[in-house]
Design a protein around this motif. Structure first.
Motif, PDB file in Angstrom:
ATOM      1  N   MET A  78       0.845  -1.184   0.000  1.00 16.65           N
ATOM      2  CA  MET A  78       0.000   0.000   0.000  1.00 16.65           C
ATOM      3  C   MET A  78       0.884   1.238   0.000  1.00 16.65           C
ATOM      4  N   GLU A  79       0.566   2.174  -0.881  1.00 12.54           N
ATOM      5  CA  GLU A  79       1.241   3.458  -0.928  1.00 12.54           C
ATOM      6  C   GLU A  79       0.213   4.543  -0.621  1.00 12.54           C
ATOM      7  N   SER A  80       0.584   5.476   0.265  1.00 14.39           N
ATOM      8  CA  SER A  80      -0.356   6.495   0.721  1.00 14.39           C
ATOM      9  C   SER A  80       0.241   7.884   0.544  1.00 14.39           C
ATOM     10  N   PHE A  81      -0.639   8.834   0.262  1.00 14.78           N
ATOM     11  CA  PHE A  81      -0.282  10.240   0.170  1.00 14.78           C
ATOM     12  C   PHE A  81      -1.141  11.007   1.178  1.00 14.78           C
ATOM     13  N   ASP A 141      -1.807  -9.636  -3.457  1.00 14.73           N
ATOM     14  CA  ASP A 141      -1.482 -10.886  -4.150  1.00 14.73           C
ATOM     15  C   ASP A 141      -1.874 -12.028  -3.234  1.00 14.73           C
ATOM     16  N   ARG A 142      -2.910 -12.786  -3.627  1.00 13.33           N
ATOM     17  CA  ARG A 142      -3.443 -13.853  -2.781  1.00 13.33           C
ATOM     18  C   ARG A 142      -3.043 -15.203  -3.382  1.00 13.33           C
ATOM     19  N   GLY A 143      -2.296 -16.004  -2.618  1.00 11.61           N
ATOM     20  CA  GLY A 143      -1.772 -17.265  -3.133  1.00 11.61           C
ATOM     21  C   GLY A 143      -2.551 -18.487  -2.707  1.00 11.61           C
ATOM     22  N   PHE A 144      -3.814 -18.329  -2.378  1.00 16.67           N
ATOM     23  CA  PHE A 144      -4.619 -19.444  -1.896  1.00 16.67           C
ATOM     24  C   PHE A 144      -4.959 -20.415  -3.032  1.00 16.67           C
ATOM     25  N   VAL A 145      -4.819 -21.724  -2.769  1.00 17.17           N
ATOM     26  CA  VAL A 145      -5.141 -22.759  -3.751  1.00 17.17           C
ATOM     27  C   VAL A 145      -5.949 -23.851  -3.056  1.00 17.17           C
ATOM     28  N   ALA A 146      -7.113 -24.227  -3.640  1.00 14.16           N
ATOM     29  CA  ALA A 146      -7.932 -25.329  -3.113  1.00 14.16           C
ATOM     30  C   ALA A 146      -8.624 -25.997  -4.294  1.00 14.16           C
ATOM     31  N   VAL A 156     -13.308  -3.817  -5.218  1.00 16.16           N
ATOM     32  CA  VAL A 156     -12.172  -4.720  -5.361  1.00 16.16           C
ATOM     33  C   VAL A 156     -12.462  -5.685  -6.515  1.00 16.16           C
ATOM     34  N   ILE A 157     -11.527  -5.812  -7.453  1.00 17.31           N
ATOM     35  CA  ILE A 157     -11.676  -6.730  -8.595  1.00 17.31           C
ATOM     36  C   ILE A 157     -10.456  -7.628  -8.637  1.00 17.31           C
ATOM     37  N   GLU A 158     -10.671  -8.947  -8.521  1.00 17.60           N
ATOM     38  CA  GLU A 158      -9.572  -9.908  -8.557  1.00 17.60           C
ATOM     39  C   GLU A 158      -9.335 -10.321 -10.007  1.00 17.60           C
ATOM     40  N   ASN A 159      -8.123 -10.094 -10.484  1.00 17.59           N
ATOM     41  CA  ASN A 159      -7.843 -10.282 -11.905  1.00 17.59           C
ATOM     42  C   ASN A 159      -7.510 -11.726 -12.253  1.00 17.59           C
ATOM     43  N   ALA A 160      -6.425 -12.278 -11.683  1.00 19.10           N
ATOM     44  CA  ALA A 160      -5.911 -13.588 -12.093  1.00 19.10           C
ATOM     45  C   ALA A 160      -6.589 -14.706 -11.315  1.00 19.10           C
ATOM     46  N   SER A 161      -7.892 -14.838 -11.464  1.00 19.28           N
ATOM     47  CA  SER A 161      -8.638 -15.889 -10.776  1.00 19.28           C
ATOM     48  C   SER A 161      -9.742 -16.368 -11.697  1.00 19.28           C
TER      49      SER A 161
END
Length: 208
Positions: free
Chosen positions: A1-4, A33-38, A87-92
C-alpha cells in the motif's frame, strides 16, 4: 500500500483555555497478491484505491501546578470517513468482485496531559505524558460484499472490528540541545479489549 497525506492544523489560546483543530486527507493505492489454492480454485492479484478524511477538534484548560509543571485536562472529538473503490480480482477463474462499504466513525477522547520541564547544563529537558479514555461511535467493523462467477449468492466479508472503548496513553521526552536543535523520543499506545497499538518514534528538529 502506498499512501499520500495532506493535512492542516491550527490552535488558538485564550488565557489558560486552548482550542485545537485540523483536517487530514489521505489517498491510498492498494495491491494484493493472494496465493490461496484449493482444488481448481486459485487466488489472484487485485488492486484498488481508497480515500480517507479526518476532521478533529480539541478543547483543553491548562493548570499551572508549579513553575515547571503544567496539567491540561482536555476533551476531543474526531470524525473519520473512509471510502474505497470496488475490489476486482484479476488472475482468478472466479473473478471475485467486492463492493466495499464506506466507513464512518466518530471518536471522543477525555483525558489529561502533564508537561514538566527541567533545565540542565546540557540543555532543557521536557517530559510529556498523556492518559485518556477514547470511545468510538458509528461503524466499528469494515464490510465488503463479494460476488464470484457461477455462484449466484453474494457473501459478506467483515474485517477486524474497532474497540468501542480504549485506554490511550503517551509518554516522551525532548532534549533541547541548543537554541535551534531538539532531539526527542515519544511512545503512543492504545489498549482495548481486542486490539492494542504501540508506537515508538524518534525525532530530530533543526530550526534555521
Amino acid at each position: 500500500m502506498e499512501s499520500f497525506h495532506l493535512g492542516a492544523y491550527g490552535s488558538a489560546a485564550l488565557g489558560a483555555l486552548t482550542l485545537r483543530g485540523g483536517v487530514d486527507y489521505a489517498h491510498h493505492e492498494i495491491d494484493l497478491d493472494r496465493g490461496f489454492v484449493a482444488g481448481r480454485f486459485q487466488g489472484g492479484e487485485s488492486s484498488n484505491s481508497a480515500d480517507s478524511v479526518q476532521v478533529f477538534g480539541e478543547l483543553g484548560y491548562t493548570f499551572l501546578i508549579s513553575q515547571n509543571v503544567t496539567l491540561e485536562p482536555f476533551i476531543g472529538l474526531a470524525h473519520v470517513h473512509v471510502s474505497s473503490h470496488d475490489v476486482i480480482e484479476n488472475a482468478s477463474p472466479f473473478h471475485a468482485r467486492g463492493e466495499v462499504a464506506s466507513f464512518d466513525t466518530t471518536y471522543s477522547t477525555l483525558g489529561a496531559r502533564l508537561v514538566a520541564t527541567m533545565p540542565t547544563e546540557a540543555g532543557m529537558l521536557t517530559f510529556k505524558g498523556m492518559l485518556g479514555w477514547r470511545h468510538a461511535f458509528g461503524d466499528l467493523a469494515p464490510e465488503t460484499r463479494f460476488t464470484v462467477d457461477n455462484f449466484p449468492t453474494p457473501f459478506l466479508v467483515v474485517g477486524a472490528p474497532i474497540d468501542r472503548d480504549s485506554l490511550v496513553l503517551e509518554a516522551g521526552v525532548n532534549w533541547q540541545m541548543s537554541e535551534n536543535v531538539t532531539l526527542g523520543v515519544m511512545y503512543d499506545g492504545a489498549i482495548g479489549r481486542r486490539d492494542q497499538e504501540h508506537t515508538l518514534r524518534g525525532s530530530l528538529s533543526v530550526r534555521f
